[in-house]
Design an enzyme around this catalytic site. Structure first.
Site, PDB file in Angstrom:
ATOM      1  N   HIS A  44       0.841  -1.213   0.000  1.00  0.00           N
ATOM      2  CA  HIS A  44       0.000   0.000   0.000  1.00  0.00           C
ATOM      3  C   HIS A  44       0.871   1.256   0.000  1.00  0.00           C
ATOM      4  CE1 HIS A  44      -2.905  -2.816   2.146  1.00  0.00           C
ATOM      5  NE2 HIS A  44      -3.640  -2.368   1.150  1.00  0.00           N
ATOM      6  N   SER A 193      -2.761  -7.923   3.248  1.00  0.00           N
ATOM      7  CA  SER A 193      -3.178  -7.726   4.643  1.00  0.00           C
ATOM      8  C   SER A 193      -3.527  -9.071   5.277  1.00  0.00           C
ATOM      9  CB  SER A 193      -4.401  -6.806   4.701  1.00  0.00           C
ATOM     10  OG  SER A 193      -4.103  -5.594   4.028  1.00  0.00           O
TER      11      SER A 193
END
Ligand code: PAF
Length: 285
Positions: A44, A193
């Site tokens: 990210h 994640s």
């Protein structure tokens, strides 16, 4: 001309966000958005760094979108750490964070969805019915609220990227969609994640995904063009994982490929324990 940076701010209200970006647009500032569900990792942060290079104003959105989770999926336990996420994101030169409540994004009575009819069907769409309608709908809403010139997405979610690109084209959003190559751990595991859910043993099993893609690519480099043989080589590396799918598909239309003749994506989804992981590589003949 250097344009002054604005003080960092967290905005939760869609109307307040819209008002802010309208001011930026009036001032001629270029806006980039990086939509996320939080639980930020290095992948990210690369999206944010990429956005920073392209825009005067960088907006991160953090919203765990309920409509893209199936009834038996991990919505309730999806990792949430807004303060930690913002601390990391701010090291990448973030200007604004949009972190709405679910009730602000889906007011009572919300019943309008965006569907990218064909691209949403196969692969992850087949095992996660409704997932891409949820993704396309929330991304469309985030685009309306943040009014970006540019949006940056990761290539790990290959089908998501294809769906978003087609939605932007078909519905004339006029937003440039930039894709960021997959960021990997040192051992090859694609950053996600959901890697946080893996046990030490699961983590070793998970390496089968990137090994599978590498094995398939090596086979293609040696001259193999038969899709079934390429898929079998990738699948052979997934011992210990439960395969959801391993498929070779046209890189743009995501239609099935039987003989590799142009750019095609080899996409894998597999469960390691209860954790569903995805990875992909574009192969060319
Ligand atoms: O890739 C994600 O994190 C999500 O699917 C997205 C694009 C932020 C939509 O909720």
């Amino acid at each position: 001309m250097t344009i002054a940076r604005i003080p960092f701010e967290i905005i939760r209200d869609p109307a307040a966000m819209r008002a802010r970006v309208e001011d930026f647009r009036r001032d001629g500032r270029v806006i980039a958005v990086v939509p996320t569900m939080g639980a930020l990792h290095e992948g990210h942060l690369e999206l944010l760094r990429n956005a920073r290079k392209r825009a005067d104003i960088v907006i991160l959105t953090i919203f765990v979108n309920p409509t893209q989770f199936g009834p038996n999926e991990d919505l309730a336990k999806y990792p949430r750490d807004e303060a930690g996420d913002l601390e990391k994101a701010r090291t990448c030169g973030l200007d604004l964070a949009f972190c709405p409540e679910a009730s602000a994004m889906y007011p009572a009575g919300a019943q309008t969805f965006v569907e990218v009819r064909e691209l949403q069907q196969p692969m992850c769409g087949a095992s996660r019915p409704g997932h891409f309608a949820g993704v396309a709908t929330i991304v469309a809403k985030l685009f309306h609220i943040t009014k970006p010139h540019v949006a940056v997405f990761g290539e790990k979610d290959y089908q998501q990227l294809a769906v978003i690109r087609r939605m932007v084209r078909d519905l004339d959003f006029g937003i440039e969609i930039v894709s960021q190559p997959i960021i990997r751990e040192a051992d090859g595991l694609a950053m996600s994640s959901r890697n946080a859910y893996l046990t030490a043993e699961g983590r070793q099993t998970a390496l089968g995904l990137s090994r599978g893609l590498a094995a398939a690519e090596a086979l293609v480099k040696s001259g193999e063009r038969d899709a079934a043989t390429i898929v079998a080589a990738a699948s052979a590396q997934l011992a210990g994982a439960r395969i959801d799918y391993v498929e070779l598909r046209d890189a743009t239309e995501l239609s099935p490929v039987t003989t590799l003749a142009g750019p095609a994506v080899l996409a894998i989804a597999a469960f390691v324990g209860a954790t569903r992981l995805i990875d992909n590589r574009v192969l060319t003949s």
